[in-house]
Design an enzyme around this catalytic site. Structure first.
Site, PDB file in Angstrom:
ATOM      1  N   GLY A 163     -22.470 -10.434 -49.925  1.00  0.00           N
ATOM      2  CA  GLY A 163     -21.879 -11.361 -48.965  1.00  0.00           C
ATOM      3  C   GLY A 163     -22.421 -12.767 -49.146  1.00  0.00           C
ATOM      4  O   GLY A 163     -23.615 -12.955 -49.352  1.00  0.00           O
TER       5      GLY A 163
ATOM      6  N   VAL B 186     -30.978 -24.770 -60.876  1.00  0.00           N
ATOM      7  CA  VAL B 186     -30.477 -25.507 -62.041  1.00  0.00           C
ATOM      8  C   VAL B 186     -31.318 -26.755 -62.300  1.00  0.00           C
ATOM      9  O   VAL B 186     -31.765 -27.001 -63.430  1.00  0.00           O
ATOM     10  CB  VAL B 186     -28.997 -25.889 -61.845  1.00  0.00           C
ATOM     11  CG1 VAL B 186     -28.519 -26.827 -62.951  1.00  0.00           C
ATOM     12  CG2 VAL B 186     -28.131 -24.626 -61.810  1.00  0.00           C
ATOM     13  N   ARG B 187     -31.560 -27.542 -61.281  1.00  0.00           N
ATOM     14  CA  ARG B 187     -32.254 -28.816 -61.492  1.00  0.00           C
ATOM     15  C   ARG B 187     -33.743 -28.624 -61.770  1.00  0.00           C
ATOM     16  O   ARG B 187     -34.332 -29.361 -62.564  1.00  0.00           O
ATOM     17  CB  ARG B 187     -32.006 -29.728 -60.298  1.00  0.00           C
ATOM     18  CG  ARG B 187     -30.517 -30.069 -60.156  1.00  0.00           C
ATOM     19  CD  ARG B 187     -30.243 -31.332 -59.423  1.00  0.00           C
ATOM     20  NE  ARG B 187     -28.851 -31.730 -59.610  1.00  0.00           N
ATOM     21  CZ  ARG B 187     -28.327 -32.860 -59.153  1.00  0.00           C
ATOM     22  NH1 ARG B 187     -29.090 -33.713 -58.485  1.00  0.00           N
ATOM     23  NH2 ARG B 187     -27.061 -33.152 -59.371  1.00  0.00           N
TER      24      ARG B 187
ATOM     25  N   ARG C 166     -18.881  -7.643 -54.757  1.00  0.00           N
ATOM     26  CA  ARG C 166     -19.638  -6.391 -54.746  1.00  0.00           C
ATOM     27  C   ARG C 166     -19.235  -5.617 -56.004  1.00  0.00           C
ATOM     28  O   ARG C 166     -18.074  -5.635 -56.418  1.00  0.00           O
ATOM     29  CB  ARG C 166     -19.356  -5.605 -53.478  1.00  0.00           C
ATOM     30  CG  ARG C 166     -19.668  -6.435 -52.225  1.00  0.00           C
ATOM     31  CD  ARG C 166     -19.693  -5.608 -50.962  1.00  0.00           C
ATOM     32  NE  ARG C 166     -19.795  -6.450 -49.774  1.00  0.00           N
ATOM     33  CZ  ARG C 166     -20.908  -6.979 -49.317  1.00  0.00           C
ATOM     34  NH1 ARG C 166     -22.051  -6.747 -49.945  1.00  0.00           N
ATOM     35  NH2 ARG C 166     -20.922  -7.735 -48.235  1.00  0.00           N
TER      36      ARG C 166
ATOM     37  N   ASP D 232     -29.678  -7.278 -49.701  1.00  0.00           N
ATOM     38  CA  ASP D 232     -30.237  -5.988 -50.082  1.00  0.00           C
ATOM     39  C   ASP D 232     -29.601  -5.431 -51.352  1.00  0.00           C
ATOM     40  O   ASP D 232     -30.298  -5.000 -52.281  1.00  0.00           O
ATOM     41  CB  ASP D 232     -30.056  -4.998 -48.923  1.00  0.00           C
ATOM     42  CG  ASP D 232     -30.639  -3.628 -49.239  1.00  0.00           C
ATOM     43  OD1 ASP D 232     -31.869  -3.492 -49.197  1.00  0.00           O
ATOM     44  OD2 ASP D 232     -29.856  -2.708 -49.537  1.00  0.00           O
TER      45      ASP D 232
ATOM     46  N   SER E 186     -27.984  -6.998 -53.692  1.00  0.00           N
ATOM     47  CA  SER E 186     -28.304  -7.869 -54.826  1.00  0.00           C
ATOM     48  C   SER E 186     -29.703  -7.573 -55.345  1.00  0.00           C
ATOM     49  O   SER E 186     -29.948  -7.540 -56.556  1.00  0.00           O
ATOM     50  CB  SER E 186     -28.212  -9.336 -54.390  1.00  0.00           C
ATOM     51  OG  SER E 186     -26.964  -9.594 -53.788  1.00  0.00           O
TER      52      SER E 186
ATOM     53  N   THR F 206     -28.894 -14.192 -47.245  1.00  0.00           N
ATOM     54  CA  THR F 206     -28.040 -13.371 -46.385  1.00  0.00           C
ATOM     55  C   THR F 206     -28.186 -13.846 -44.950  1.00  0.00           C
ATOM     56  O   THR F 206     -29.296 -14.155 -44.508  1.00  0.00           O
ATOM     57  CB  THR F 206     -28.403 -11.876 -46.468  1.00  0.00           C
ATOM     58  OG1 THR F 206     -27.732 -11.167 -45.405  1.00  0.00           O
ATOM     59  CG2 THR F 206     -29.894 -11.639 -46.332  1.00  0.00           C
TER      60      THR F 206
ATOM     61  N   ASP G 235     -27.976 -12.028 -42.443  1.00  0.00           N
ATOM     62  CA  ASP G 235     -28.489 -10.933 -41.617  1.00  0.00           C
ATOM     63  C   ASP G 235     -29.994 -11.008 -41.366  1.00  0.00           C
ATOM     64  O   ASP G 235     -30.503 -10.356 -40.449  1.00  0.00           O
ATOM     65  CB  ASP G 235     -28.167  -9.585 -42.271  1.00  0.00           C
ATOM     66  CG  ASP G 235     -26.671  -9.373 -42.468  1.00  0.00           C
ATOM     67  OD1 ASP G 235     -25.898  -9.934 -41.670  1.00  0.00           O
ATOM     68  OD2 ASP G 235     -26.289  -8.664 -43.405  1.00  0.00           O
TER      69      ASP G 235
ATOM     70  N   ASP H 101     -32.374  -9.659 -43.012  1.00  0.00           N
ATOM     71  CA  ASP H 101     -32.872  -8.282 -43.053  1.00  0.00           C
ATOM     72  C   ASP H 101     -33.617  -7.937 -44.346  1.00  0.00           C
ATOM     73  O   ASP H 101     -33.751  -6.756 -44.689  1.00  0.00           O
ATOM     74  CB  ASP H 101     -31.720  -7.292 -42.852  1.00  0.00           C
ATOM     75  CG  ASP H 101     -30.646  -7.394 -43.946  1.00  0.00           C
ATOM     76  OD1 ASP H 101     -30.706  -8.349 -44.747  1.00  0.00           O
ATOM     77  OD2 ASP H 101     -29.765  -6.525 -43.980  1.00  0.00           O
TER      78      ASP H 101
ATOM     79  N   ARG I  31     -15.692 -14.111 -15.464  1.00  0.00           N
ATOM     80  CA  ARG I  31     -15.500 -12.933 -16.300  1.00  0.00           C
ATOM     81  C   ARG I  31     -16.808 -12.489 -16.954  1.00  0.00           C
ATOM     82  O   ARG I  31     -17.742 -13.266 -17.087  1.00  0.00           O
ATOM     83  CB  ARG I  31     -14.479 -13.227 -17.402  1.00  0.00           C
ATOM     84  CG  ARG I  31     -13.047 -13.284 -16.934  1.00  0.00           C
ATOM     85  CD  ARG I  31     -12.123 -13.737 -18.039  1.00  0.00           C
ATOM     86  NE  ARG I  31     -10.723 -13.647 -17.628  1.00  0.00           N
ATOM     87  CZ  ARG I  31      -9.729 -14.314 -18.204  1.00  0.00           C
ATOM     88  NH1 ARG I  31      -9.997 -15.132 -19.217  1.00  0.00           N
ATOM     89  NH2 ARG I  31      -8.492 -14.180 -17.784  1.00  0.00           N
TER      90      ARG I  31
ATOM     91  N   ARG J 140     -25.230  -6.301 -39.875  1.00  0.00           N
ATOM     92  CA  ARG J 140     -25.341  -4.945 -40.434  1.00  0.00           C
ATOM     93  C   ARG J 140     -26.213  -4.079 -39.527  1.00  0.00           C
ATOM     94  O   ARG J 140     -25.913  -3.899 -38.364  1.00  0.00           O
ATOM     95  CB  ARG J 140     -25.889  -4.987 -41.863  1.00  0.00           C
ATOM     96  CG  ARG J 140     -24.968  -5.645 -42.865  1.00  0.00           C
ATOM     97  CD  ARG J 140     -25.233  -5.209 -44.281  1.00  0.00           C
ATOM     98  NE  ARG J 140     -26.646  -5.137 -44.606  1.00  0.00           N
ATOM     99  CZ  ARG J 140     -27.135  -4.417 -45.604  1.00  0.00           C
ATOM    100  NH1 ARG J 140     -26.340  -3.693 -46.354  1.00  0.00           N
ATOM    101  NH2 ARG J 140     -28.435  -4.416 -45.862  1.00  0.00           N
TER     102      ARG J 140
ATOM    103  N   LYS K 215     -23.843 -14.173  -8.861  1.00  0.00           N
ATOM    104  CA  LYS K 215     -23.559 -14.556 -10.249  1.00  0.00           C
ATOM    105  C   LYS K 215     -22.079 -14.342 -10.539  1.00  0.00           C
ATOM    106  O   LYS K 215     -21.530 -13.279 -10.254  1.00  0.00           O
ATOM    107  CB  LYS K 215     -24.422 -13.733 -11.203  1.00  0.00           C
ATOM    108  CG  LYS K 215     -24.406 -14.230 -12.629  1.00  0.00           C
ATOM    109  CD  LYS K 215     -25.461 -13.490 -13.442  1.00  0.00           C
ATOM    110  CE  LYS K 215     -25.483 -13.963 -14.874  1.00  0.00           C
ATOM    111  NZ  LYS K 215     -25.739 -15.397 -15.010  1.00  0.00           N
TER     112      LYS K 215
ATOM    113  N   HIS L 111     -20.484 -14.792 -13.647  1.00  0.00           N
ATOM    114  CA  HIS L 111     -20.104 -14.386 -14.999  1.00  0.00           C
ATOM    115  C   HIS L 111     -21.318 -13.796 -15.705  1.00  0.00           C
ATOM    116  O   HIS L 111     -22.453 -13.977 -15.271  1.00  0.00           O
ATOM    117  CB  HIS L 111     -19.578 -15.581 -15.798  1.00  0.00           C
ATOM    118  CG  HIS L 111     -20.657 -16.572 -16.119  1.00  0.00           C
ATOM    119  ND1 HIS L 111     -21.015 -17.570 -15.242  1.00  0.00           N
ATOM    120  CD2 HIS L 111     -21.473 -16.699 -17.195  1.00  0.00           C
ATOM    121  CE1 HIS L 111     -22.004 -18.286 -15.778  1.00  0.00           C
ATOM    122  NE2 HIS L 111     -22.304 -17.771 -16.957  1.00  0.00           N
TER     123      HIS L 111
ATOM    124  N   GLN M  93     -19.068 -16.461 -39.005  1.00  0.00           N
ATOM    125  CA  GLN M  93     -20.530 -16.595 -39.042  1.00  0.00           C
ATOM    126  C   GLN M  93     -21.062 -16.824 -40.455  1.00  0.00           C
ATOM    127  O   GLN M  93     -22.191 -17.277 -40.629  1.00  0.00           O
ATOM    128  CB  GLN M  93     -21.178 -15.333 -38.474  1.00  0.00           C
ATOM    129  CG  GLN M  93     -20.857 -15.078 -37.018  1.00  0.00           C
ATOM    130  CD  GLN M  93     -21.090 -13.624 -36.627  1.00  0.00           C
ATOM    131  OE1 GLN M  93     -22.216 -13.241 -36.312  1.00  0.00           O
ATOM    132  NE2 GLN M  93     -20.046 -12.816 -36.640  1.00  0.00           N
TER     133      GLN M  93
END
Length: 319
Positions: free
Chosen positions: A11, A24-25, A72, A103, A105, A125, A127, A129, A162, A171, A213, A215, A251
């Site tokens: 991802g 690269v640089r 992937r 993970d 990768s 990533t 995540d 994680d 609401r 994940r 309250k 909402h 995201q």
């Protein structure tokens, strides 16, 4: 070492482009040739490899996604696929490889390491994680994207009185949910690392209603359950007007934050330094704002640990 390669896999994450730029640089600064492998491990197997120059990475530091593209690759999980990748690296004279990703990768880099090929993993990533680093590239940008959405949802939640369920990515890790829930003042945060009781959720919602309250915001990590299903359960249990927002792939996009650009630049440059020093089979990370590196095979044997003190704080502040 005279030639190195760089690829992004799995991802995409905001900050991958600054990391590529740094690789690269930094390499060219030290008189190395750099080759970009397009399309992750799929591109490695097929030989989609091109030499990169200084201008190749100009004007990408502010862009989300990855200029090298990503995919992937189930084939690279096989010995045959890994051998094809090795043959392409040898054919292009590439003596070391920087792998930017999560993970999956890292597992590809681990496979090449076990075949004796010098690889360095860079954690990219949203995540957050990956074991061995406090923060991964893309995490901070994803947090800011979610917070922006959460703040806007709170406005409409207040206007219409609401309860809103907001499902976020991650994940099997709860970092995005925890950090955005705390930063956004969510009343309830559900994460995979900690079990939840629907009765507790309902009780908190009712107590909030009793003290006036109007909402509530519930942030749920995708690794816990479907936000849509949770919304149905909450509506049935409380009869409160409930809405669900699944933020999804929004995201993973967007211009990387300053924090992610700096982190990516530091980690990408450090990966090149390790290869120059003849240190393959490593992964880079950051702990207490200091760059660290560790054995990539050992890293994958560890488990990502959630900051439980942060979770405790979120519980204390959401009473």
């Amino acid at each position: 070492m005279k030639k190195i390669g760089v690829l992004t896999s799995g991802g995409d994450a905001p900050g991958m482009n600054p990391a590529i730029r740094a690789v690269v640089r930094k390499a060219i600064y030290h008189n190395l040739e750099v080759y970009g492998i397009y399309g992750g491990y799929t591109g490695l197997i097929s030989g989609n490899i091109k030499k990169l120059e200084l201008g190749s990475v100009g004007d990408i530091i502010q862009r989300g996604g990855t200029m090298l593209q990503s995919a992937r690759c189930p084939e690279f999980k096989t010995k045959e696929g890994q051998q094809k990748g090795m043959e392409q690296l040898k054919a292009h004279g590439i003596e070391g490889l920087v792998v930017i990703g999560g993970d999956g990768s890292y597992r590809g880099a681990k496979a090449l390491t076990e075949l004796g090929y010098p690889c360095v993993g860079v954690p990219g990533t949203i995540d957050n994680d990956i074991p061995g680093t406090e923060f991964t590239i893309g995490f901070d940008t994803a947090l800011n994207t979610v917070i922006d959405s959460l703040d806007k949802i709170r406005d409409t939640a207040t206007s219409h009185e609401r309860t809103f369920i907001i499902e976020v990515m991650g994940r099997n890790a709860g970092d995005i949910a925890l950090w955005t829930g705390l930063a956004g003042g969510a009343e309830t945060i559900l994460i995979p690392e900690v079990g939840y009781d629907m009765n507790d959720i309902v009780d908190k919602l009712r107590k909030g209603q009793e003290r006036g309250k109007k909402h509530s915001i519930i942030v749920v990590a995708e690794g816990v359950c479907s936000g849509v299903e949770l919304g149905k359960q909450v509506q049935e249990a409380t009869n409160f007007d409930t809405r669900v927002s699944v933020l999804g792939h929004i995201q993973r996009g967007g211009s990387p934050t300053a924090a992610d650009r700096v982190l990516a630049s530091r980690l990408g440059a450090r990966a090149v330094e390790l290869l120059i020093a003849g240190k393959g089979g490593r992964a880079v990370g950051i702990e207490k704002n200091q760059l660290v590196d560790y054995d990539i095979i050992e890293a994958l044997a560890r488990e990502h640990k959630l900051d439980h003190d942060l979770y405790k704080l979120s519980m204390e502040l959401s009473i």
